[in-house]
Design a protein around this motif. Structure first.
Motif, PDB file in Angstrom:
ATOM      1  N   LYS A   8     -62.517 -32.547 -21.931  1.00  0.00           N
ATOM      2  CA  LYS A   8     -63.039 -31.706 -23.003  1.00  0.00           C
ATOM      3  C   LYS A   8     -62.296 -32.010 -24.295  1.00  0.00           C
ATOM      4  N   THR A   9     -63.041 -32.017 -25.394  1.00  0.00           N
ATOM      5  CA  THR A   9     -62.442 -32.215 -26.700  1.00  0.00           C
ATOM      6  C   THR A   9     -63.163 -31.362 -27.734  1.00  0.00           C
ATOM      7  N   PRO A  33     -51.025 -26.768 -16.783  1.00  0.00           N
ATOM      8  CA  PRO A  33     -50.447 -27.489 -15.628  1.00  0.00           C
ATOM      9  C   PRO A  33     -51.489 -28.156 -14.723  1.00  0.00           C
ATOM     10  N   VAL A  34     -52.624 -27.516 -14.508  1.00  0.00           N
ATOM     11  CA  VAL A  34     -53.671 -28.104 -13.648  1.00  0.00           C
ATOM     12  C   VAL A  34     -54.280 -29.316 -14.340  1.00  0.00           C
ATOM     13  N   ALA A  35     -54.525 -29.205 -15.642  1.00  0.00           N
ATOM     14  CA  ALA A  35     -55.079 -30.326 -16.398  1.00  0.00           C
ATOM     15  C   ALA A  35     -54.095 -31.497 -16.415  1.00  0.00           C
ATOM     16  N   THR A  53     -66.573 -29.460 -26.962  1.00  0.00           N
ATOM     17  CA  THR A  53     -66.553 -27.995 -26.905  1.00  0.00           C
ATOM     18  C   THR A  53     -67.033 -27.435 -28.244  1.00  0.00           C
ATOM     19  N   GLY A  54     -66.530 -26.275 -28.619  1.00  0.00           N
ATOM     20  CA  GLY A  54     -66.925 -25.659 -29.888  1.00  0.00           C
ATOM     21  C   GLY A  54     -68.383 -25.248 -29.840  1.00  0.00           C
ATOM     22  N   ASP A  55     -69.102 -25.518 -30.921  1.00  0.00           N
ATOM     23  CA  ASP A  55     -70.518 -25.145 -30.992  1.00  0.00           C
ATOM     24  C   ASP A  55     -71.380 -26.015 -30.085  1.00  0.00           C
ATOM     25  N   GLN A  56     -70.900 -27.221 -29.774  1.00  0.00           N
ATOM     26  CA  GLN A  56     -71.673 -28.175 -28.977  1.00  0.00           C
ATOM     27  C   GLN A  56     -71.812 -27.743 -27.516  1.00  0.00           C
ATOM     28  N   LYS A  57     -70.673 -27.632 -26.834  1.00  0.00           N
ATOM     29  CA  LYS A  57     -70.635 -27.365 -25.389  1.00  0.00           C
ATOM     30  C   LYS A  57     -71.600 -28.291 -24.647  1.00  0.00           C
ATOM     31  N   ARG A 111     -61.598 -22.754 -19.355  1.00  0.00           N
ATOM     32  CA  ARG A 111     -60.566 -23.220 -20.286  1.00  0.00           C
ATOM     33  C   ARG A 111     -59.895 -24.522 -19.830  1.00  0.00           C
ATOM     34  N   LEU A 112     -60.221 -25.003 -18.641  1.00  0.00           N
ATOM     35  CA  LEU A 112     -59.594 -26.218 -18.114  1.00  0.00           C
ATOM     36  C   LEU A 112     -60.111 -27.438 -18.883  1.00  0.00           C
ATOM     37  N   SER A 113     -59.208 -28.226 -19.468  1.00  0.00           N
ATOM     38  CA  SER A 113     -59.615 -29.321 -20.351  1.00  0.00           C
ATOM     39  C   SER A 113     -59.778 -30.677 -19.658  1.00  0.00           C
TER      40      SER A 113
END
Length: 128
Positions: A8-9, A33-35, A53-57, A111-113
């Motif tokens: 995710k960015t 930590p998981v990421a 992420t953001g408006d795109q998702k 929230r996991l990136s």
């Protein structure tokens, strides 16, 4: 260990278009930590999906891991190279409606990136 991952960015910070322009970059800024564990598990050749992420998702493109230096477990250095834009970008709503993703951290841990993907999930996003 997963063979594929979704990264995710925030496009206002670093978009898939930026990756395409740069061709190669170090994937950093990860603190969960998981990421971080997911980054350490990657290997050269690991297939990636880039998700904005953001408006795109939306899942928008592909990339590949070039190298991984996990000698510092709190800050693994993962170098990735740009792949290609997805022929059909996939929105989060579309992902959530696909039964393949019902148990995915992408849906369950928003929230996991750095999210592991199964081969079937990767194929669903890329069409490959």
């Amino acid at each position: 260990m997963a063979s594929d991952y979704l990264l995710k960015t925030e496009p206002s910070e670093y978009s898939f278009a930026d990756l395409e322009r740069d061709k190669v970059t170090e994937w950093d800024g990860v603190s969960n930590p998981v990421a971080l564990r997911n980054l350490r598990e990657m290997a050269p050749g690991t297939r990636l999906i880039i998700y904005e992420t953001g408006d795109q998702k939306t899942a928008v493109g592909t990339a590949t891991v070039v190298s991984v230096d996990a000698s510092n477990p709190k800050n693994p250095v993962v170098t990735i190279k740009a792949g290609k834009p997805l022929a059909k970008p996939t929105s989060l709503a579309q992902i959530k409606s696909n039964k393949l993703f019902a148990a995915s951290p992408l849906v369950r841990q928003g929230r996991l990136s750095v999210v592991p993907l199964t081969a079937a999930q990767y194929k669903a996003l890329t069409g490959d």
